[in-house]
Design a protein around this motif. Sequence first.
Motif, PDB file in Angstrom:
ATOM      1  N   GLN A 352     136.545  -5.290  47.821  1.00  0.00           N
ATOM      2  CA  GLN A 352     135.164  -4.838  47.752  1.00  0.00           C
ATOM      3  C   GLN A 352     134.651  -4.532  49.164  1.00  0.00           C
ATOM      4  O   GLN A 352     134.790  -5.344  50.071  1.00  0.00           O
ATOM      5  CB  GLN A 352     134.276  -5.893  47.081  1.00  0.00           C
ATOM      6  CG  GLN A 352     132.893  -5.384  46.725  1.00  0.00           C
ATOM      7  CD  GLN A 352     132.158  -6.363  45.831  1.00  0.00           C
ATOM      8  OE1 GLN A 352     132.576  -7.507  45.686  1.00  0.00           O
ATOM      9  NE2 GLN A 352     131.080  -5.927  45.221  1.00  0.00           N
ATOM     10  N   THR A 354     131.043  -2.958  50.860  1.00  0.00           N
ATOM     11  CA  THR A 354     129.658  -2.781  50.442  1.00  0.00           C
ATOM     12  C   THR A 354     128.828  -2.146  51.542  1.00  0.00           C
ATOM     13  O   THR A 354     129.005  -2.450  52.729  1.00  0.00           O
ATOM     14  CB  THR A 354     129.031  -4.145  50.072  1.00  0.00           C
ATOM     15  OG1 THR A 354     129.802  -4.730  49.043  1.00  0.00           O
ATOM     16  CG2 THR A 354     127.598  -3.981  49.580  1.00  0.00           C
ATOM     17  N   THR A 355     127.914  -1.245  51.116  1.00  0.00           N
ATOM     18  CA  THR A 355     126.951  -0.656  52.043  1.00  0.00           C
ATOM     19  C   THR A 355     125.753  -0.163  51.249  1.00  0.00           C
ATOM     20  O   THR A 355     125.795  -0.122  50.008  1.00  0.00           O
ATOM     21  CB  THR A 355     127.583   0.500  52.834  1.00  0.00           C
ATOM     22  OG1 THR A 355     126.669   0.931  53.851  1.00  0.00           O
ATOM     23  CG2 THR A 355     127.889   1.691  51.913  1.00  0.00           C
ATOM     24  N   ASN A 356     124.706   0.193  51.935  1.00  0.00           N
ATOM     25  CA  ASN A 356     123.555   0.865  51.334  1.00  0.00           C
ATOM     26  C   ASN A 356     123.548   2.296  51.830  1.00  0.00           C
ATOM     27  O   ASN A 356     123.845   2.557  53.008  1.00  0.00           O
ATOM     28  CB  ASN A 356     122.242   0.178  51.726  1.00  0.00           C
ATOM     29  CG  ASN A 356     122.073  -1.153  51.013  1.00  0.00           C
ATOM     30  OD1 ASN A 356     122.400  -1.264  49.840  1.00  0.00           O
ATOM     31  ND2 ASN A 356     121.603  -2.163  51.732  1.00  0.00           N
ATOM     32  N   ASN A 369     122.705   0.727  46.229  1.00  0.00           N
ATOM     33  CA  ASN A 369     123.766  -0.143  46.718  1.00  0.00           C
ATOM     34  C   ASN A 369     125.099   0.515  46.367  1.00  0.00           C
ATOM     35  O   ASN A 369     125.361   0.831  45.210  1.00  0.00           O
ATOM     36  CB  ASN A 369     123.659  -1.515  46.052  1.00  0.00           C
ATOM     37  CG  ASN A 369     124.630  -2.511  46.646  1.00  0.00           C
ATOM     38  OD1 ASN A 369     124.525  -2.852  47.805  1.00  0.00           O
ATOM     39  ND2 ASN A 369     125.576  -2.954  45.833  1.00  0.00           N
ATOM     40  N   ASP A 371     129.181   0.224  46.369  1.00  0.00           N
ATOM     41  CA  ASP A 371     130.325  -0.682  46.469  1.00  0.00           C
ATOM     42  C   ASP A 371     131.610   0.117  46.397  1.00  0.00           C
ATOM     43  O   ASP A 371     131.798   0.946  45.487  1.00  0.00           O
ATOM     44  CB  ASP A 371     130.317  -1.696  45.321  1.00  0.00           C
ATOM     45  CG  ASP A 371     129.283  -2.792  45.529  1.00  0.00           C
ATOM     46  OD1 ASP A 371     128.768  -2.905  46.651  1.00  0.00           O
ATOM     47  OD2 ASP A 371     128.972  -3.508  44.560  1.00  0.00           O
ATOM     48  N   HIS A 377     138.286  -3.491  39.188  1.00  0.00           N
ATOM     49  CA  HIS A 377     136.955  -4.056  39.456  1.00  0.00           C
ATOM     50  C   HIS A 377     136.136  -4.275  38.179  1.00  0.00           C
ATOM     51  O   HIS A 377     135.552  -5.348  37.982  1.00  0.00           O
ATOM     52  CB  HIS A 377     136.187  -3.141  40.414  1.00  0.00           C
ATOM     53  CG  HIS A 377     134.801  -3.645  40.713  1.00  0.00           C
ATOM     54  ND1 HIS A 377     134.547  -4.605  41.670  1.00  0.00           N
ATOM     55  CD2 HIS A 377     133.601  -3.340  40.154  1.00  0.00           C
ATOM     56  CE1 HIS A 377     133.253  -4.854  41.704  1.00  0.00           C
ATOM     57  NE2 HIS A 377     132.655  -4.102  40.799  1.00  0.00           N
ATOM     58  N   GLN A 451     123.042   1.033  41.328  1.00  0.00           N
ATOM     59  CA  GLN A 451     124.402   0.698  41.737  1.00  0.00           C
ATOM     60  C   GLN A 451     125.300   1.926  41.629  1.00  0.00           C
ATOM     61  O   GLN A 451     125.368   2.578  40.582  1.00  0.00           O
ATOM     62  CB  GLN A 451     124.952  -0.427  40.857  1.00  0.00           C
ATOM     63  CG  GLN A 451     126.277  -0.987  41.312  1.00  0.00           C
ATOM     64  CD  GLN A 451     126.159  -1.765  42.618  1.00  0.00           C
ATOM     65  OE1 GLN A 451     125.277  -2.595  42.755  1.00  0.00           O
ATOM     66  NE2 GLN A 451     127.033  -1.459  43.567  1.00  0.00           N
ATOM     67  N   TYR A 453     129.406   3.038  42.458  1.00  0.00           N
ATOM     68  CA  TYR A 453     130.749   2.549  42.771  1.00  0.00           C
ATOM     69  C   TYR A 453     131.619   3.723  43.201  1.00  0.00           C
ATOM     70  O   TYR A 453     131.635   4.789  42.553  1.00  0.00           O
ATOM     71  CB  TYR A 453     131.388   1.878  41.555  1.00  0.00           C
ATOM     72  CG  TYR A 453     130.615   0.691  41.020  1.00  0.00           C
ATOM     73  CD1 TYR A 453     130.776  -0.564  41.581  1.00  0.00           C
ATOM     74  CD2 TYR A 453     129.741   0.843  39.950  1.00  0.00           C
ATOM     75  CE1 TYR A 453     130.078  -1.659  41.092  1.00  0.00           C
ATOM     76  CE2 TYR A 453     129.033  -0.236  39.448  1.00  0.00           C
ATOM     77  CZ  TYR A 453     129.198  -1.487  40.019  1.00  0.00           C
ATOM     78  OH  TYR A 453     128.496  -2.554  39.536  1.00  0.00           O
ATOM     79  N   TYR A 456     137.368   2.032  46.954  1.00  0.00           N
ATOM     80  CA  TYR A 456     137.146   1.390  48.262  1.00  0.00           C
ATOM     81  C   TYR A 456     137.845   2.161  49.373  1.00  0.00           C
ATOM     82  O   TYR A 456     137.393   2.180  50.526  1.00  0.00           O
ATOM     83  CB  TYR A 456     137.602  -0.069  48.235  1.00  0.00           C
ATOM     84  CG  TYR A 456     139.095  -0.291  48.264  1.00  0.00           C
ATOM     85  CD1 TYR A 456     139.782  -0.436  49.470  1.00  0.00           C
ATOM     86  CD2 TYR A 456     139.839  -0.353  47.080  1.00  0.00           C
ATOM     87  CE1 TYR A 456     141.145  -0.644  49.490  1.00  0.00           C
ATOM     88  CE2 TYR A 456     141.199  -0.552  47.102  1.00  0.00           C
ATOM     89  CZ  TYR A 456     141.854  -0.704  48.303  1.00  0.00           C
ATOM     90  OH  TYR A 456     143.211  -0.893  48.332  1.00  0.00           O
TER      91      TYR A 456
END
Length: 649
Positions: A352, A354-356, A369, A371, A377, A451, A453, A456
């Motif tokens: 994972q 993560t960032t904004n 958000n 991810d 996942h 959210q 996704y 990654y």
Amino acid sequence: MTSLLEIENVSRLFRSGEETVRALADIDLRIDDGEFVAIVGASGSGKSTLMNILGCLDQPTAGDYRVAGRSVSGLSADELAALRREHFGFIFQRYQLLGTLSAVDNVAMPAVYAGIDAATRRTRAKALLDRLGLADRAGHRPNQLSGGQQQRVSIARALMNGGRIILADEPTGALDSRSGETVLDILRELHRDGHTVIIVTHDMAVAACADRIIEIRDGGVLSDRRSREHVAAAPSPSGAEGRRAGRLAAFQRRAAEAFPMALRSMAAHRVRTFLTMLGIIIGIAAVVAVVGLGEGTRRKVLAEISDLGANTLSIFPGRGWGDERADSITTLVVSDAEALSRQKYVDGVTPQVTTNARVRSGRISITANVDGVGVDHFRVNGLAVVRGSGFPAESIAERRQEAVIDERAASTLFPDGESPLGKVIMVGQLPVTIIGIVARRAGTAGDKTLQIYLPYTALAGRLLGPATSLAGLIVRVRQEVDTVQAERAIVGLMRRRHGTKDFFVFNSDQLRRTMEKTSRTMTLLISSIAVISLIVGGIGVMNIMLVSVTERTREIGLRMAVGARRLDIMLQFLIEAVTICIAGSVLGVAMALAVATVFGRPGSEFPMVISAHAVFAACLVALLIGVVFGFLPARNASRLDPVDALSRE
């Protein structure tokens, strides 16, 4: 030759305040089988006291009294009851019929305590009523009968178990002359049939029908004269031979008969019975509802925790939540995920990142958000893909510019209701194509946060930079493996790989256990309060039963007079208390089910799950309350003195 009844030097003393009253003084008396005797005297002469001793309702203070050669001195209450049951039949001045019973049931009552079966009891009772001219009144209650008819029912009751010795206390005192003469004719007929008849009266005209007149004055025998010589009659009748059961079967019959008696008593005082039940109803309803609410809340919390990922362990950099050095730790890498995925106890691993980022679709721009996730996942975290699909392995390997968004983000970015699938949105400066939509997670921050996704590899390589370390790893443990043991194994593996413990593990099962413990504690606390209301209800039952014992003292005396044992009396009142509590528990459970149906449906704010175990436990508690709080009134009832009980107004 031994007389049927023998009194030798009998005295009876009573305490009246600080004074001692001598009711009988040194009485000597013998009555043979088959005699017709009248005991006469003015009020206060001691004749009623003498009758009570003759009928084993009372015992002498001094002297000896024998029934068929058996001394009554020192006999227990139950042994005296057996003598009354086997030898005596009582006819009272005020009839002493139970208003809740029909004529035939009043007549059959002595046979209940003799252990005779119901069919035989009823047949014999009807035959006796027919013999006394009351066949058409068998189903009538006492308030539907005249005084003469009630007295004839009383006579039939005296004969139910055979009535070898008939004791009649002022049998014509409450009757008109015609009805009184009818009763005397019946007593003469019983005498001719071989019964020993003893009348207690103050009326010499009534006494004149007897063969022997004993006059009492100031507690002593003034005269004992015969108007006719006693001629041995036919053998006096006995009870219903061959129809009495053994002790166990007789007890079962008496216990079975106590239940309908309890129902009749409850029905006779409906309002009072319901008010007595009310405390039990409220207490049981509260307990069942609270336990159901606790179970429903527990299941709801567990469902929400499962939505966060059942059996999952999350690995984050740093030594714990709030560690300021966590952002500088870069040792959590993809190879850690690959090493974990090869472990036998692991069901799936997802890296994972993560960032904004600013997300744009047409003229709509939002902050979301973002991810970066792996192939597993959505499965690992229990997220349902409602439209489209998740990321295939190729998306991760090829760093494809694809996105999966949640339902809230979809409705925000595409407010006109058009399908987001296949549409291109901008995540920062990176264009991505939407390939799937996942259900938003209820009861979590996902309700408010939009959210997005991405693979990654795409987020790290195309948006954040290839040197980006992982924000965390989420590991799904196999269902059969204990998460605590899995956590120890993961910590050991990661420590060996990193050479130090620069990470910490969050076990979602800890949250579940904490919530379950909190839920159990709250349920126990609220249930304790509900149990207090049950105890208060039980005290109410005890108080009402004590009042009932006081109100029904004469009934208790009557039952004892016709042969009820102390256990029979205790059993009757105990069954009444238990029946009230059980009925209250049934109504309480019904109330709890109604509340659960209306307000506690699944999906509501306060779900309730009423289990069979909770219902069974509630009924068991009600049973125990009935036994515990009904015991004292039942014991008090069983220990009443029959003479005092019969004379109580």
